[in-house]
Design an enzyme around this catalytic site. Structure first.
Site, short mmCIF file in Angstrom:
data_model
loop_
_atom_site.label_atom_id
_atom_site.label_comp_id
_atom_site.label_asym_id
_atom_site.label_seq_id
_atom_site.Cartn_x
_atom_site.Cartn_y
_atom_site.Cartn_z
N THR A 64 0.79 -1.23 0.00
CA THR A 64 0.00 0.00 0.00
C THR A 64 0.82 1.29 0.00
O THR A 64 1.98 1.29 0.45
CB THR A 64 -0.91 0.01 1.24
N ASP A 65 0.19 2.35 -0.48
CA ASP A 65 0.78 3.69 -0.41
C ASP A 65 0.88 4.20 1.02
O ASP A 65 1.58 5.17 1.29
CB ASP A 65 -0.06 4.66 -1.25
N TYR A 81 -2.21 0.65 10.38
CA TYR A 81 -2.38 -0.05 9.10
C TYR A 81 -1.12 0.04 8.26
O TYR A 81 -0.60 -0.98 7.77
CB TYR A 81 -3.57 0.56 8.35
N LYS A 125 1.66 -2.97 7.16
CA LYS A 125 2.01 -3.25 5.77
C LYS A 125 3.52 -3.13 5.56
O LYS A 125 4.11 -3.91 4.80
CB LYS A 125 1.27 -2.30 4.84
N TRP A 141 -5.86 3.11 -3.37
CA TRP A 141 -7.26 3.43 -3.63
C TRP A 141 -7.90 2.41 -4.58
O TRP A 141 -8.52 2.77 -5.58
CB TRP A 141 -7.39 4.83 -4.20
#
Length: 206
Positions: free
Chosen positions: A24-25, A48, A52, A74
């Site tokens: 994820t970003d 979160y 990750k 997203w």
């Protein structure tokens, strides 16, 4: 979570299985004003993102060869819960919506992401990290506006409602979110609005 990732990373290494791990970003803190590159320093600001990042570290530790981390952002799909589905439901139910306009990133069609993973699976060699999302820049407000426009064109919504741009301060959440999590693309050239038009529920007769 590290132990879980280690559980499948170790057999992948032992048996020479290629491992592609989607992340994820949110491993970035959102303080840059230019797209995050694969080599930029990570610094998650919520649990979160930290979990990750721990996954990234586990993959590098347990499966350093024949594996790749694929960061994305997203993500939406015709399956499961996501922003597109939520917006379509609310746009059908309400006369007005307020959507955050000061969190910047880029939407990603899950079908395009799946095709990209297939592309990576067939490469002879892999880099350790890739970035994949739609091309371009968007806020959640921009995303919502595009969803409404394209849904009306596709006949999935019958009317246009007012969508108001609001700051994140009006939607306080327990977890901090990076304000700028745009990823510098590794390969994708498809603009995010064009990708949104390929979302299966927007394609006529789908």
């Amino acid at each position: 979570m590290d132990k879980l990732r280690g559980n499948y990373s170790k057999p992948a290494t032992k048996h020479g299985i290629r491992l592609l791990h989607i992340l994820t970003d949110f491993v970035f803190d959102g303080t840059k004003n230019t797209p995050n590159t694969v080599s930029d320093q990570t610094n998650p600001i919520n649990v979160y993102g930290a979990s990750k990042l721990a996954g990234e570290q586990a993959i590098k530790a347990y499966c350093p060869v024949n594996s790749a981390i694929v960061r994305t952002s997203w993500v939406y799909s015709s399956h499961g819960n996501n922003f597109v589905k939520t917006m379509l439901r609310l746009m059908a139910e309400k006369d007005q919506l307020s959507v955050v306009s000061d969190q910047i990133g880029c939407p990603t069609n899950a079908e395009g992401l799946a095709n990209y993973l297939w592309f990576l699976s067939e490469l002879s060699t892999l880099e350790s990290i890739y970035h994949y999302s739609g091309q371009g820049v968007a806020s959640w407000y921009d995303f919502a506006i595009a969803i409404q426009e394209i849904a009306i064109e596709a006949g999935k919504l019958k009317r246009e409602i007012l969508i108001e741009a609001v700051p994140s301060s009006e939607y306080l959440t327990p977890a901090k979110r990076p304000t700028f999590s745009l990823l510098k693309q590794s390969h994708n050239k498809l603009q995010w609005r064009e990708s949104l038009k390929l979302y299966k529920p927007f394609v006529r007769n789908s």
